[in-house]
Design an enzyme around this catalytic site. Structure first.
Site, PDB file in Angstrom:
ATOM      1  N   GLU A  81       0.838  -1.199   0.000  1.00  0.00           N
ATOM      2  CA  GLU A  81       0.000   0.000   0.000  1.00  0.00           C
ATOM      3  C   GLU A  81       0.876   1.253   0.000  1.00  0.00           C
ATOM      4  O   GLU A  81       0.610   2.210  -0.734  1.00  0.00           O
ATOM      5  CB  GLU A  81      -0.917   0.000   1.224  1.00  0.00           C
ATOM      6  CG  GLU A  81      -1.966   1.098   1.172  1.00  0.00           C
ATOM      7  CD  GLU A  81      -2.787   1.203   2.447  1.00  0.00           C
ATOM      8  OE1 GLU A  81      -2.696   0.307   3.307  1.00  0.00           O
ATOM      9  OE2 GLU A  81      -3.512   2.196   2.578  1.00  0.00           O
ATOM     10  N   CYS A  95      -2.213  -0.891  12.913  1.00  0.00           N
ATOM     11  CA  CYS A  95      -2.222  -2.149  13.669  1.00  0.00           C
ATOM     12  C   CYS A  95      -2.774  -1.993  15.068  1.00  0.00           C
ATOM     13  O   CYS A  95      -3.195  -2.960  15.678  1.00  0.00           O
ATOM     14  CB  CYS A  95      -0.812  -2.713  13.810  1.00  0.00           C
ATOM     15  SG  CYS A  95       0.022  -2.845  12.258  1.00  0.00           S
ATOM     16  N   LYS A 122      -8.332  -4.625  21.613  1.00  0.00           N
ATOM     17  CA  LYS A 122      -8.681  -5.684  20.650  1.00  0.00           C
ATOM     18  C   LYS A 122     -10.056  -6.260  20.948  1.00  0.00           C
ATOM     19  O   LYS A 122     -10.709  -6.803  20.074  1.00  0.00           O
ATOM     20  CB  LYS A 122      -7.638  -6.800  20.699  1.00  0.00           C
ATOM     21  CG  LYS A 122      -6.262  -6.374  20.250  1.00  0.00           C
ATOM     22  CD  LYS A 122      -6.148  -6.353  18.749  1.00  0.00           C
ATOM     23  CE  LYS A 122      -4.744  -5.997  18.309  1.00  0.00           C
ATOM     24  NZ  LYS A 122      -4.674  -5.660  16.889  1.00  0.00           N
TER      25      LYS A 122
END
Lengths: 625, 157
Positions: free
Chosen positions: A311, A335, A394
């Site tokens: 990317e 991330c 997360k």
């Protein structure tokens, strides 16, 4: 640009600082003091607490934390100083004269005991039903000072509803001792500002804006407050009961993936010192618990590098070769789910700078429920994906509605290091004594590049190893692939590599200085974003941001306690393991090659990857309705 | 008291920030002016102030809840604060308190349905030699007696 970055908000006098010893001069010059009747020579200007630490004299603390500015709120560290009428807080008293200090006189012991009794009189809850049992600073102090009854009584009724609204963080104000570590963490360290002391006097309460539930306020779920809470007032939302149920259900195929930073920290939960890597033992333990497959998130990290690196190259190509001015550079990494929520709230107009790549956890979930299910002949609806992460954010990320590109929830449960350690203990396993074993196929091997994702600067280093080699055909010009400018614990770091003798298809990059920047902790992320807004990041190409100080190794789901020293040791463990691995670069991982041959056939950033491995972001804004 | 429109608040905060500056030290004067003008500091107002001073809304909330004279809830047009500290207590606060409750048909801590009166207690206002004392908005009333209170309330009704 580094020197232009404005300093954080805490006043200088309250900032944690170390005074270096010097031969002479004002601050740092040695001064003779007396502690408990013995002479010591300490640098001028350090606090009594620091002086005692350096000379192995123990002073109990509760509100003091190495990462945070001073509060002097709990008074547990009081000491007696000759000539001063009242007791003084050792954490906040700078030594500027030839003082005589007593750290354990009768008056001090009595005062500390009374302070503890007062704290306990308001601390509701039973230790056995508390997640912090045996790892609680208040409990430890009560034992240290021999508390055997409640001198000032003990609260018998629950006063506050436990706030379980957030996906990640559970707040139980009945256990709060008003040390304000969470407040200082959230405001000074992370610049998010969820919690603050409200009201006054006896009615003081740590609360959110308008006392709203955690789900409704602007929280990035980073969990740093949990890591610094001395009691069990803040904890992560534990899904382990659901996971046990899935394991016990024979119709479910339960797959677990473990993040790179877990192995470097989980030993601490079993009493080992920080910095012991437990990779093999952890895999064995997970199999013993009953997970059907144990995978390494490092594989997904390699996949992330392929996608994110590509990317970046595509953005560079569009901007430099085709002169497309709509392309946003520098590209920011995506991330860290805490960072993603941070930018969505505070800088929603800059979302286009973010890489569209999902985090490794979510990529792996999507791959497991498509490619893996297909390879194994499994029905994805019977696969339960669990991710062990050092991270509480997360837990929020896997519940994002857009994270279901496989047609199912990419990741069903996010588990933290602490919760995994709990599950291992519950299964009757003592981790450090287990034999080592290897991750399961078909994603059995991962590169060292994937592994170093766990430390701040790791994503950048991993990406450079791949991008540089794709463009020039040569490995990065650093000894043993250790790109040292990426490493370290400075809040904001920057460096560059020059691309020379590039391959023909990358001719437009010839001679370009690839400039990159690394920041960890969202207070530092804020500095970078402010610099971006002022236009000072012109000419930069790639920025790595991790929401937690130290990167994932200092994540909100990691073993408690945390300190700069502990995080450094964990990072060292990761870099050491990286240096020993046979494969060090993401694009050389055979499993990565395999998945691009068999499944993601149109290559990195191709059509299939875009569907499965990339995502989009939501402009959330910072107003709370 | 009508709830102020968002745009009105944004403009108001804008003006105040220009008047007092955008440092942290301007927080209290800004909040006091908003309180004076609107009778309370709404959650949107707190967020707008936080935004303009580059601090967090929860910090503004912490300050607002710290001070008794700042309020997050709408109050009546007349806020009546009766001193509850010891000198006024000894000088006959209870009789005054009962009269206030009866005349206004309100309990302490309540606001009337028509948003005209709010009745609450406050700590010492420095009128210990002239107690019992109370504040109505920013005016002090001293040496109160039940009949004096009736007169004062009648004049406001």
């Amino acid at each position: 640009m580094a020197d232009k970055i404005v300093e954080g908000r805490a006043p200088v006098s309250q900032k944690p600082h170390t005074v270096e010893s010097k031969e002479n001069g004002d601050i740092g010059g040695l001064i003779e003091i007396e502690i408990n009747g013995r002479p010591y020579s300490v640098p001028f200007g350090i606090t009594i607490l620091e002086a005692c630490k350096r000379n192995n004299i123990h002073i109990p603390t509760l509100c003091y934390h190495e990462d945070l500015c001073l509060a002097g709120a709990c008074r547990v560290c009081v000491v007696e100083i000759e000539g001063i009428r009242t007791l003084q807080a050792a954490c906040a008293y700078p030594i500027t004269g030839k003082i005589k200090v007593w750290t354990t006189s009768e008056r001090v012991r009595k005062a500390r005991r009374h302070i503890l009794d007062l704290l306990l009189s308001e601390h509701y809850g039973e230790c056995y039903s508390c997640v912090r049992n045996n790892n609680c600073e208040l409990q430890t102090l009560a034992k240290e000072y021999g508390v055997d009854f409640y001198r000032f009584g003990h609260i018998k009724e629950k006063r506050y509803e436990v706030d379980r609204s957030s996906y990640a963080i559970v707040r139980d104000m009945d256990k709060c001792v008003l040390c304000k570590r969470c407040v200082r963490t959230c405001i000074d360290l992370q610049e998010v500002g969820v919690l603050e002391a409200t009201r006054r006097g006896y009615a003081t309460l740590i609360s959110t804006f308008m006392d709203k539930p955690m789900l409704d306020v602007i929280c990035i779920n980073c969990g740093q407050c949990i890591n610094r809470c001395p009691t069990g007032a803040l904890r992560a939302k534990d899904p382990s009961d659901d996971i046990w149920r899935a394991i016990d259900d024979p119709t479910k195929h339960v797959v677990i993936q473990t993040a790179p930073s877990i192995r470097a920290a989980i030993g601490e939960e079993f009493g080992l010192p920080p910095g012991n890597s437990m990779t093999g033992q952890m895999v064995t333990a997970l199999r013993m618990i009953g997970f059907d497959r144990v995978f390494d998130t490092n594989f997904a990290a390699d996949l992330t590098i392929m996608e994110e690196g590509t990317e970046l190259l595509l953005r560079l190509k569009r901007k430099l070769l085709f002169g497309d001015e709509t392309v946003k550079l520098p590209q920011f990494t995506s991330c860290s789910p805490g960072w993603i929520k941070f930018i969505e709230h505070f800088y929603p107009e800059y979302l286009e700078y973010l890489s569209t790549c999902k985090s490794p956890q979510q990529m792996f979930g999507a791959v497991i429920k498509t490619f893996y299910a297909q390879e194994m002949g499994l029905d994805p609806s019977n696969i339960i994906t669990v991710a062990v992460m050092p991270c509480t954010a997360k837990k929020f990320e896997c519940n994002r509605p857009e994270m279901n590109s496989s047609g199912f929830k990419d990741i069903d449960y996010g588990l933290t290091t602490r919760e995994l350690a709990q599950m291992i203990k519950e299964a009757g396993i003592y981790l450090p004594e287990l034999p080592k074993s290897h991750f399961d196929e078909p994603f059995g091997d991962a590169s060292g590049a994937g592994l170093i994702f766990g430390a701040t600067g790791g994503v950048m280093e991993a990406a450079l190893r791949t991008v540089y080699e794709i463009v020039t055909g040569r490995p990065v010009p650093f000894e043993n692939l250790a790109i040292t400018p990426c490493r370290g614990m400075d809040g904001v770091r920057q460096a560059s590599v020059v691309l020379n003798d590039v391959k023909d298809e990358w001719k437009f990059l010839e001679g370009i200085e690839l400039k990159f920047m690394i920041a960890h902790g969202t207070a530092n992320a804020k500095k970078v974003m402010e610099a971006l807004i002022r236009g000072e990041l012109e000419g930069y190409h790639f920025v790595e941001i991790m929401a937690c100080p130290g990167g994932c190794i200092g994540g909100g789901g990691q073993p408690i306690p945390t300190s700069p020293e502990i995080r450094k040791k964990r990072a060292e463990a990761i870099y050491k393991e990286d240096a020993e691995l046979p494969i060090r670069k993401s694009h050389e991982n055979p499993h990565i090659k395999y998945i691009y041959e068999k499944f993601l056939v149109d290559g990195p950033c191709g059509h299939i990857s875009h569907k499965l491995l990339h995502t989009h972001y939501t402009k959330r804004g910072k107003y709370i309705v | 008291m009508i709830f102020p429109d968002k745009n009105v608040l944004v403009n108001e905060v804008d003006t105040l920030v220009r008047k007092y500056g955008n440092g942290r030290e301007s927080l209290l004067p800004i909040l006091q002016d908003i309180q004076r003008k609107f009778g309370f500091i709404s959650d949107f107002a707190m967020q707008e102030v936080a935004h303009q001073l580059n601090i967090h809304p929860v910090e503004v909330y912490g300050v607002v809840t710290f001070y008794s004279f700042l309020s997050t809830e709408p109050k009546g047009k007349y806020v009546i604060r009766l001193c509850k500290t010891i000198s006024c207590e000894l000088a006959g606060k209870d009789a005054v308190a009962n009269t206030l409750e009866r005349e206004l048909n309100l309990k302490f801590g309540e606001t009337s349905m028509d948003r005209k009166f709010t009745l609450e207690y406050c700590h010492c206002i420095g009128m210990c030699d002239q107690g019992p004392a109370m504040l109505i908005n920013e005016s002090v009333y001293t040496k109160l007696t039940p009949s004096k209170v009736i007169e004062i309330i009648e004049s406001l009704k």
